[in-house]
Scaffold this motif. Structure first.
Motif, PDB file in Angstrom:
ATOM      1  N   SER A  41       5.782   5.937  13.557  1.00 49.87           N
ATOM      2  CA  SER A  41       5.808   7.287  12.996  1.00 49.87           C
ATOM      3  C   SER A  41       4.509   8.030  13.312  1.00 49.87           C
ATOM      4  O   SER A  41       4.531   9.210  13.691  1.00 49.87           O
ATOM      5  CB  SER A  41       6.008   7.222  11.483  1.00 49.87           C
ATOM      6  OG  SER A  41       5.959   8.508  10.909  1.00 49.87           O
ATOM      7  N   THR A  45       4.078  11.446  15.763  1.00 52.18           N
ATOM      8  CA  THR A  45       3.664  12.756  15.256  1.00 52.18           C
ATOM      9  C   THR A  45       2.282  13.175  15.754  1.00 52.18           C
ATOM     10  O   THR A  45       1.861  14.304  15.492  1.00 52.18           O
ATOM     11  CB  THR A  45       3.646  12.764  13.716  1.00 52.18           C
ATOM     12  OG1 THR A  45       2.842  11.687  13.236  1.00 52.18           O
ATOM     13  CG2 THR A  45       5.050  12.619  13.161  1.00 52.18           C
ATOM     14  N   GLU A  71      10.649   9.233  14.728  1.00 51.99           N
ATOM     15  CA  GLU A  71      10.518   9.519  13.309  1.00 51.99           C
ATOM     16  C   GLU A  71      11.636   8.869  12.499  1.00 51.99           C
ATOM     17  O   GLU A  71      11.389   8.199  11.496  1.00 51.99           O
ATOM     18  CB  GLU A  71      10.524  11.032  13.082  1.00 51.99           C
ATOM     19  CG  GLU A  71      10.488  11.452  11.630  1.00 51.99           C
ATOM     20  CD  GLU A  71       9.216  11.021  10.909  1.00 51.99           C
ATOM     21  OE1 GLU A  71       9.265  10.887   9.678  1.00 51.99           O
ATOM     22  OE2 GLU A  71       8.191  10.815  11.583  1.00 51.99           O
ATOM     23  N   SER A  74      11.445   5.111  12.217  1.00 56.39           N
ATOM     24  CA  SER A  74      10.358   4.657  11.336  1.00 56.39           C
ATOM     25  C   SER A  74      10.786   4.598   9.875  1.00 56.39           C
ATOM     26  O   SER A  74      10.187   3.872   9.085  1.00 56.39           O
ATOM     27  CB  SER A  74       9.138   5.581  11.479  1.00 56.39           C
ATOM     28  OG  SER A  74       9.357   6.838  10.863  1.00 56.39           O
ATOM     29  N   THR A 117       0.101  14.115  10.033  1.00 58.75           N
ATOM     30  CA  THR A 117       1.407  14.764   9.911  1.00 58.75           C
ATOM     31  C   THR A 117       1.368  16.270  10.132  1.00 58.75           C
ATOM     32  O   THR A 117       2.368  16.869  10.547  1.00 58.75           O
ATOM     33  CB  THR A 117       2.028  14.490   8.529  1.00 58.75           C
ATOM     34  OG1 THR A 117       1.128  14.931   7.493  1.00 58.75           O
ATOM     35  CG2 THR A 117       2.302  12.999   8.359  1.00 58.75           C
ATOM     36  N   ARG A 178       9.438  14.452   4.918  1.00 59.25           N
ATOM     37  CA  ARG A 178       9.385  14.405   6.375  1.00 59.25           C
ATOM     38  C   ARG A 178      10.418  15.347   6.966  1.00 59.25           C
ATOM     39  O   ARG A 178      11.561  15.406   6.493  1.00 59.25           O
ATOM     40  CB  ARG A 178       9.660  12.978   6.885  1.00 59.25           C
ATOM     41  CG  ARG A 178       8.737  11.930   6.297  1.00 59.25           C
ATOM     42  CD  ARG A 178       7.323  12.108   6.751  1.00 59.25           C
ATOM     43  NE  ARG A 178       7.177  11.881   8.191  1.00 59.25           N
ATOM     44  CZ  ARG A 178       6.162  12.318   8.907  1.00 59.25           C
ATOM     45  NH1 ARG A 178       5.205  13.034   8.335  1.00 59.25           N
ATOM     46  NH2 ARG A 178       6.103  12.063  10.189  1.00 59.25           N
ATOM     47  N   GLN A 179      10.014  16.081   7.969  1.00 58.09           N
ATOM     48  CA  GLN A 179      10.896  17.001   8.674  1.00 58.09           C
ATOM     49  C   GLN A 179      11.530  18.037   7.745  1.00 58.09           C
ATOM     50  O   GLN A 179      12.570  18.619   8.056  1.00 58.09           O
ATOM     51  CB  GLN A 179      12.005  16.227   9.411  1.00 58.09           C
ATOM     52  CG  GLN A 179      11.515  15.145  10.337  1.00 58.09           C
ATOM     53  CD  GLN A 179      10.606  15.691  11.441  1.00 58.09           C
ATOM     54  OE1 GLN A 179      10.899  16.731  12.016  1.00 58.09           O
ATOM     55  NE2 GLN A 179       9.532  14.994  11.741  1.00 58.09           N
TER      56      GLN A 179
END
Length: 261
Positions: A41, A45, A71, A74, A117, A178-179
């Motif tokens: 991950s 990123t 991603e 992970s 991140t 995340r995302q």
């Protein structure tokens, strides 16, 4: 007793749910596999976008696909760390000391997490998922207290309320977001509750965790399947090994983030 990556664990597994398995992943391997997913991950990123020449807003679908795959894969680590947390809770000498270590790790990891991140030293849009492990520890500790000290409707009221509170805090603080769509913190707490409540029933526990993981974009369910192959061995003998795993998370994030800052 011996510390694991997120707590204490012994080779002689005497807690509920111990199956005395002789084959499968040791605790050391579970932690190592979890860290490899964290590394994936972090690379996906930080280093990989630059290596692929990808920029936010770019229409390079090939590069974007590679980054998304890194991603999503992970996320397989989530049930691994939830399980390690519950084992740490069951075998720790002191829940308070265990919680303070996790809290210290969460605080230390926040800046490296933000750098990795978002590319910023401080970013409130997402907090590192170790905070979710702290919330999960508080929740299961409170549930244990309620089970031992309360009865009837009051016991169940406390159990439901503290579980909802832990999940709500994770949502409100964007823990492990995340995302913009995958809330890792909520899943970490949810998985921890499953492993805590059902550890006397291995197949039911794993099936429930697998269904929960499948709801969260499939890959956490793969992590549950991997976890089902575990065996009841610590897998290492040196006491300093536990501190290596504590340090790996912030160090990994920092080393990946610094070259692209």
């Amino acid at each position: 007793m011996e510390d694991t990556v997120t707590g204490e664990y012994t080779e002689d597994q005497t807690a509920r749910g111990g199956h005395n398995r002789r084959k499968g992943m040791t605790t050391f391997r579970v932690k190592t596999v979890g860290w490899l997913f964290v590394l994936l991950s972090a690379i996906g990123t930080t280093i990989l976008p630059s290596a692929l020449g990808y920029r936010p807003g770019s229409d390079d679908m090939a590069a974007m696909t590679v980054l998304v795959i890194c991603e999503v894969v992970s996320w397989t680590a989530v049930p691994l760390y939830s399980w390690l947390l519950v084992q740490g809770y069951r075998h720790t000498h002191s829940v308070v000391q265990y919680g303070l270590r996790l809290l210290a790790l969460a605080v230390i990891s926040e800046v490296p997490y933000d750098m990795a991140t978002s590319g910023k030293v401080w970013d409130m849009n997402s907090q590192n998922p170790v905070f979710a492990l702290v919330f999960a520890l508080i929740v299961i500790s409170a549930i244990d207290w309620a089970r031992e000290n309360l009865q009837g409707i009051s016991k169940w009221a406390v159990i439901v309320l503290v579980s909802i509170a832990g999940l709500a805090w994770s949502l409100l603080l964007h823990v492990g977001l995340r995302q913009g769509m995958f809330n890792m913190g909520v899943l970490l707490i949810g998985m921890a509750l499953v492993f805590y409540a059902m550890d006397a029933h291995e197949n039911t526990m794993m099936m429930t965790a697998g269904v929960l993981g499948a709801v969260f974009f499939i890959m956490p369910a793969v992590g549950v399947a991997m976890l089902h192959t575990r065996r009841d061995d610590l897998g290492y003998r040196h006491s300093w090994t536990k501190w290596v795993f504590y340090a790996l998370y912030p160090v990994t994030l920092l080393l990946c983030a610094l070259p692209v800052m």
